[in-house]
Write an enzyme that holds these catalytic residues in place. Structure first.
Site, PDB file in Angstrom:
ATOM      1  N   HIS A  86       3.141  -7.358  -4.692  1.00  0.00           N
ATOM      2  CA  HIS A  86       4.080  -7.295  -3.561  1.00  0.00           C
ATOM      3  C   HIS A  86       3.721  -6.105  -2.682  1.00  0.00           C
ATOM      4  CE1 HIS A  86       6.903  -9.756  -6.277  1.00  0.00           C
ATOM      5  NE2 HIS A  86       6.386 -10.553  -5.366  1.00  0.00           N
ATOM      6  N   GLU A  89       5.332  -2.469  -2.581  1.00  0.00           N
ATOM      7  CA  GLU A  89       5.460  -1.713  -3.833  1.00  0.00           C
ATOM      8  C   GLU A  89       4.273  -0.761  -3.993  1.00  0.00           C
ATOM      9  OE1 GLU A  89       6.110  -4.852  -6.738  1.00  0.00           O
ATOM     10  OE2 GLU A  89       7.860  -5.576  -5.643  1.00  0.00           O
TER      11      GLU A  89
END
Length: 327
Positions: A86, A89
């Protein structure tokens, strides 16, 4: 609301306003910097690291893979670890870089690491979602998904961790292309996901553990997320998770929660850890690193070092366990 002022948090994330181009393990690095680092650290450690690519991203970026371990001329058991599923992150790719440095710099002095690299190999994918990661630097810090486009939808991207063949698009995933948890038009529709899955399928004989690093929430999760049933190896997976988080907590007291994804965080189908487990990779774990929401995805750079140091202890614990418990 935990973050009152998003811009202050965004600004406070990077310790220095002077963003140098040099790679720094205690800073968040751009994709270009990470890519240069891949080449540099490989050339500097020819006896321990080799580099390959598992394919290209949707936008054509190379997906670099590092193989770390002392070459013995024989087949060794391996651990596969990826970071950067992701985009937002950022602490996740920072950990993969930290792990590689620690592995090569402590080999020969740290007994545990030396044994691990002598007797095992580590496949490290520093960033899976390279397009999304780049976009989170250039356009939208809070971007999550890939950057794939499809005819018929104005919304971009699929959640790569909802795109695997593990209860695909059932619980905790969306069939709407505009959703943050969009499962994609089909299983492995995302080239990044297909590249990863193909590599693990081709190397299934040697890959004995699969670790995927996310943030945030301070959790160590294992299957299942796509269903509430306990995994066949639940007792052992929980025991290993407990040992790993005890090791992690021993350094700074950071508290982690362990358990199956569905009941510990939320049900989510199409995840890579469930897929790897169902493929036959028994020791399959998802890390959710610091913190628990104060900064969330915008973890300050001052937290990189302690986060990586404590997480190293958990990863080494799991790796040592896997080495001693062949299957």
């Amino acid at each position: 609301v935990l973050i009152d002022n998003l811009q202050v948090a965004l600004d406070g994330q990077l310790n220095s306003t002077l963003q140098t181009r040099a790679h720094d393990y205690q800073k968040y690095n751009t994709w270009t910097t990470i890519e240069d680092w891949v080449t540099t650290i490989t050339s500097a450690n020819p006896a321990l690291i080799s580099r390959s690519t598992i394919g290209n991203s949707f936008e054509g970026r190379a997906m670099h893979l590092l193989k770390i371990g002392r070459s013995t001329g024989t087949t060794k058991p391996a651990i596969f670890m990826d970071c950067g599923f992701h985009a937002r992150e950022w602490i996740s790719p920072a950990f993969c870089q930290w792990f590689v440095r620690e592995a090569v710099s402590t080999y020969g002095t740290d007994a545990e690491m030396t044994t691990l690299l002598d007797q095992m190999d580590f496949f490290i994918l520093p960033v899976l979602n390279v397009d999304g990661y780049e976009y989170s630097w250039t356009n939208d810090r809070m971007w999550r998904k890939t950057r794939s486009t499809r005819s018929g939808s104005g919304c971009v991207g699929t959640d790569p961790n909802r795109n695997f063949d593990a209860g695909w698009c059932t619980l905790g995933a969306s069939s709407s292309p505009c959703s943050e948890t969009y499962c994609g038009p089909s299983v492995e529709s995302e080239i990044e996901v297909k590249n990863l899955a193909n590599f693990i399928r081709s190397n299934k004989a040697v890959i004995k553990a699969y670790l995927t690093v996310h943030s945030y929430s301070q959790l160590l999760l294992f299957p299942y997320s796509y269903k509430y049933d306990l995994a066949a190896d639940h007792t052992e997976l929980l025991k290993v998770a407990n040992g790993a988080t005890q090791a992690l907590t021993s350094l700074y007291g950071t508290q982690y929660t362990n358990g199956p994804g569905a009941t510990t965080i939320y049900p989510a189908s199409g995840g890579s850890d469930d897929w790897a487990y169902d493929l036959g990779v028994k020791y399959s774990y998802t890390f959710e690193l610091r913190d628990t929401g104060r900064y969330g995805f915008l973890l300050p750079e001052s937290e990189i070092k302690p986060t990586c140091e404590e997480t190293m202890l958990a990863v080494k614990y799991i790796a040592s366990y896997v080495l001693k418990n062949p299957y």
